[in-house]
Design an enzyme around this catalytic site. Structure first.
Site, PDB file in Angstrom:
ATOM      1  N   THR A 185       1.085  -1.110  -0.072  1.00 21.34           N
ATOM      2  CA  THR A 185      -0.290  -0.084  -0.290  1.00 21.34           C
ATOM      3  C   THR A 185       1.334   1.312   0.143  1.00 21.34           C
ATOM      4  OG1 THR A 185       0.350   0.230   2.064  1.00 21.34           O
ATOM      5  CG2 THR A 185      -1.762  -1.491   1.256  1.00 21.34           C
ATOM      6  N   GLU A 332      -5.871  -3.431  -1.833  1.00 22.62           N
ATOM      7  CA  GLU A 332      -6.348  -4.302  -0.584  1.00 22.62           C
ATOM      8  C   GLU A 332      -7.239  -5.379  -1.652  1.00 22.62           C
ATOM      9  OE1 GLU A 332      -6.083  -1.818   0.214  1.00 22.62           O
ATOM     10  OE2 GLU A 332      -4.841  -1.484   2.269  1.00 22.62           O
ATOM     11  N   LYS A 440     -14.326  16.828  11.840  1.00 22.20           N
ATOM     12  CA  LYS A 440     -15.397  17.091  12.958  1.00 22.20           C
ATOM     13  C   LYS A 440     -15.726  18.522  13.748  1.00 22.20           C
ATOM     14  CE  LYS A 440     -17.791  14.409  16.115  1.00 22.20           C
ATOM     15  NZ  LYS A 440     -17.478  13.015  16.719  1.00 22.20           N
ATOM     16  N   TRP A 445     -20.580  15.906  11.446  1.00 19.84           N
ATOM     17  CA  TRP A 445     -19.584  15.532   9.894  1.00 19.84           C
ATOM     18  C   TRP A 445     -19.614  16.085   9.009  1.00 19.84           C
ATOM     19  CZ3 TRP A 445     -15.494  12.636  12.282  1.00 19.84           C
ATOM     20  CH2 TRP A 445     -15.571  12.208  13.194  1.00 19.84           C
TER      21      TRP A 445
END
Ligand code: AMP
Length: 542
Positions: A185, A332, A440, A445
C-alpha cells in the site's frame, strides 16, 4: 453430493496459454523512452515470457521467492507480469515514487531476491542499494545494454532472456491459492503494508473486470492503462487484456497529456484508465484544442484512485463527447471493488440526476459484498446514512503480509477499508471521505470530498483539497486549498458563494488558501497529511 466438475485450477499460466493459443496475432505497443513506438504481438510476448520463466528457474530461486520490478508500463513489464508468476515465484511490483526510506523498508520486508529495473529509474538505486540484499539486478533498456552510468554489477534483462531456451518451458500446475503477485500500500500514514494476490484472485478479478457492467473488455478493444503497472497491477488491466485478447498500448514513461493524447488518437485506443490528476491534464489539453485529436474510438475512460468530480465527468461528455466510467478500489481489493455503469432503473432520471449518479463510485462487482458500519450498527442503504465501508469477496485480501495490522479485519472476515461511504438503494456506493480526512466540527461530520468536488466544479479552479484545521471552539474546521486554472482568477468570496449554493453555512470552509500545487502521494493522490502539517497553525485572516 459434491459437484463433479473438474478440479481446474485458476492460474496465470492458463491466461498465458489462452493468449498464446488464441490471440498470437494481437498487438502490444509500447512508447519507448525516446518516444518511438515498439510493436510486437502476443505471440512474441509469450515467447519472451517463457524465456524469462526458464531463465528465472535457472537462478536458484525457491518457490514463492519474491522478484521485484521497478518499471513503467512496457512490454518488458508485461513479460514480467506473466514470466515471474509462471516460474513459481512472486511478482512484486514496487512504486518508484515512494521515499528512499520506504523503498528500502519494502525490499527488506518482502525479502526480494531479484530486481528488474527500468533504465530510466536507475538513479533510484543509489538511495537504497546499500541497504538491501538483492542477488541480481537486471536492467530493462531499449537497446538491451546496461548503461555505462549504471552501478557495477548490474546485468542486462535482454542477456537474461538470451540465456534461456523457451522450448524448455512447460506450463506448470500450481495451486490456485499460491501467491502470484504482491504490492505494498502506498499508505498516507504509517509504513506501507504488503498485500499478496493469489493466482485465483487475479483470475477471478480478470473475469469479473471483463463483464459488461464492470469494465466490459473484449478482444476487439485496444486498452491503454495509464495507471502504472507498479500500482495494484495497473488495476488488473494487463491480465484482463491478455485473458480477453485485447490489444494493449503501454505509455512507457510518458505520462504528459500530449503524449497520452497522441497514443489515444494514433493507436485508436478504445479503453483507457487512470487517476483523476491524469485526466485533469487531458481535459485541459482538449479544452485548449478540441479538434487536435481524433478520439472517436475511445468509448470509456476509467477513472478511479480518488474521486472523479461530477464537473469533470460532465465536462468530458458535454465538451468532448467522452464517457467517464468511475471506479473505486484499493490495493487490498486487487483493486476493482465498484464500477459506475448506470443500471436500467436509472434510465428514467434527468440528465443532471444521471451525472450525479455517475459521480458516485457505483455498484460492487460480482462476488463483492459491501456494507457501511456506522456508530449504531450498519448504515441503511438510503443514500444518506454513512459509515466505514467494509468489503469482502474472492479478491479482497484476508490478511496483510506477515499479519500486520490485524485490526483492519472484522471477526466475521470483512476488510475495513477506512473509507466513509453511504450506500443508495440498489447498492450504489458513494465515498464521502477517508476516515482520517473527515472533518469533525462541533459534533457534526463534514465531508471534505464533497466540498472539493464542488470547488473543482468552478471553472477557475484546477484542483482543490479540503482539510481539517484545529479549532478551539469547534474541534476542527474545514480549510479549502485551491490551485487556480492557468490565466484564471477568482476571489475567496466568489468561491464561498459558489459553495453556499449547495452547502449549509456551518459546513463551508473557514477560509480558502490559494497555492501553486497540492502535494501528492506516490500514487498521485492529494497528500492531505502534508497539507494538514503545512496548515496546522493556520488561523484565517478575515
Ligand atoms: P490505493 O490502495 O492506493 O489504491 O488507495 C485506495 C483508496 O483510494 C481508497 O481506500 C479510497 O480512499 C481511494 N479511492 C480509490 N478510488 C476512489 C474513488 N473512485 N473515489 C474516491 N476515492 C477513491
Amino acid at each position: 453430493m459434491r459437484g463433479l466438475t473438474a478440479d481446474y485450477q485458476l492460474t496465470l499460466p492458463a491466461i498465458l496459454r489462452r493468449a498464446e493459443s488464441h490471440f498470437g496475432y494481437r498487438e502490444i505497443v509500447t512508447r519507448l523512452p525516446d518516444k518511438s513506438f515498439h510493436r510486437y504481438t502476443y505471440a512474441d510476448m509469450v515467447r519472451r515470457t517463457k524465456k524469462l520463466a526458464v531463465a528465472l528457474g535457472g537462478l536458484g530461486l525457491e518457490k514463492s521467492d519474491r522478484v521485484a520490478t521497478l518499471a513503467w508500463n512496457s512490454y518488458q513489464h508485461l513479460e514480467a507480469y506473466f514470466g515471474i508468476p509462471c516460474s513459481g515465484v512472486v511478482l512484486h511490483t514496487i512504486n518508484p515514487r515512494l521515499s528512499p526510506d520506504d523503498l528500502a523498508y519494502i525490499f527488506d520486508h518482502a525479502e526480494d531476491k531479484i530486481l528488474l529495473i527500468d533504465e530510466t529509474m536507475l538513479q533510484l538505486l543509489d538511495s537504497f542499494k546499500d541497504e538491501v540484499n538483492l542477488e541480481h539486478i537486471f536492467v530493462i533498456s531499449s537497446d538491451g545494454s546496461v548503461p555505462d552510468s549504471a552501478p557495477d554489477g548490474l546485468e542486462s534483462y535482454e542477456d537474461l532472456l538470451e540465456s534461456a531456451d523457451e522450448s524448455e518451458f512447460e506450463y506448470p500446475d500450481f495451486d490456485e491459492n499460491d501467491a502470484a503477485a504482491m504490492c505494498y500500500t502506498s499508505g498516507t500514514t504509517g509504513r506501507p503494508k504488503g498485500v499478496t494476490y493469489s493466482h485465483r484472485c487475479i483470475c477471478l478479478h480478470s473475469m469479473a473486470a471483463a463483464t459488461p457492467d464492470m469494465l466490459g473488455l473484449r478482444e476487439r478493444d485496444t486498452v491503454m492503462p495509464v495507471v502504472p503497472m507498479f500500482h495494484v497491477n495497473a488495476w488488473g488491466l494487463p491480465f484482463t487484456a491478455a485473458m480477453t485478447g485485447a490489444r494493449q498500448v503501454m505509455p512507457g514513461p510518458h505520462l504528459d497529456p500530449e503524449s497520452l493524447l497522441e497514443n489515444l488518437a494514433q493507436e485508436r485506443v478504445t479503453v483507457t484508465a487512470g487517476v483523476p490528476t491524469i485526466f485533469f491534464g487531458i481535459l485541459r489539453k482538449l479544452d485548449e484544442d478540441p479538434d487536435a485529436y481524433d478520439l472517436s474510438n475511445l468509448h470509456d475512460m476509467i477513472i478511479g484512485g480518488s474521486a472523479a468530480p461530477e464537473s469533470m465527468i460532465r465536462a468530458f461528455k458535454e465538451r468532448h463527447d467522452l464517457n467517464v466510467l468511475h471506479a473505486w478500489g484499493m490495493t487490498e481489493t486487487t483493486p476493482l471493488g465498484t464500477v459506475c455503469n448506470l443500471t436500467s432503473e436509472k434510465e428514467e432520471l434527468s440528465e443532471d440526476e444521471k451525472y450525479q449518479v455517475r459521480a458516485t463510485q457505483g455498484v460492487p462487482g460480482p462476488f463483492i459484498e459491501v456494507r457501511a458500519r456506522g456508530d449504531e450498527g450498519f448504515a441503511a442503504w438510503d443514500g444518506e446514512s454513512m459509515g466505514e465501508l467494509e468489503v469482502r469477496g474472492p479478491w479482497v485480501t484476508g490478511a496483510y503480509y506477515k499479519d500486520e495490522d490485524p485490526d483492519k479485519f472484522t471477526d466475521d472476515g470483512w476488510f475495513k477499508t477506512g473509507d466513509i461511504a453511504s450506500i443508495s438503494p440498489g447498492g450504489y456506493v458513494e465515498i464521502q471521505d477517508r476516515t482520517k480526512d473527515l472533518i469533525k466540527s462541533g459534533g457534526e461530520w463534514i465531508s471534505s470530498v464533497t466540498l472539493e468536488n464542488d470547488l473543482m466544479a468552478h471553472d477557475a479552479v484546477a484542483e482543490a483539497a479540503v482539510i481539517a484545521i484545529p479549532s478551539e471552539k469547534w474541534q476542527e474546521r474545514p480549510l479549502g486549498v485551491v490551485v487556480l486554472e492557468d490565466g484564471k482568477d477568482v476571489t475567496e468570496e466568489d468561491l464561498m458563494s459558489h459553495l453556499a449554493e449547495k452547502h449549509p453555512k456551518w459546513s463551508l470552509p473557514d477560509a480558502i488558501e490559494f497555492v501553486d500545487e497540492i502535494p501528492r502521494t506516490a500514487a498521485g493522490k492529494f497528500l492531505k497529511r502534508a497539507l494538514r502539517e503545512q496548515f496546522k497553525d493556520y488561523t484565517p485572516t478575515a
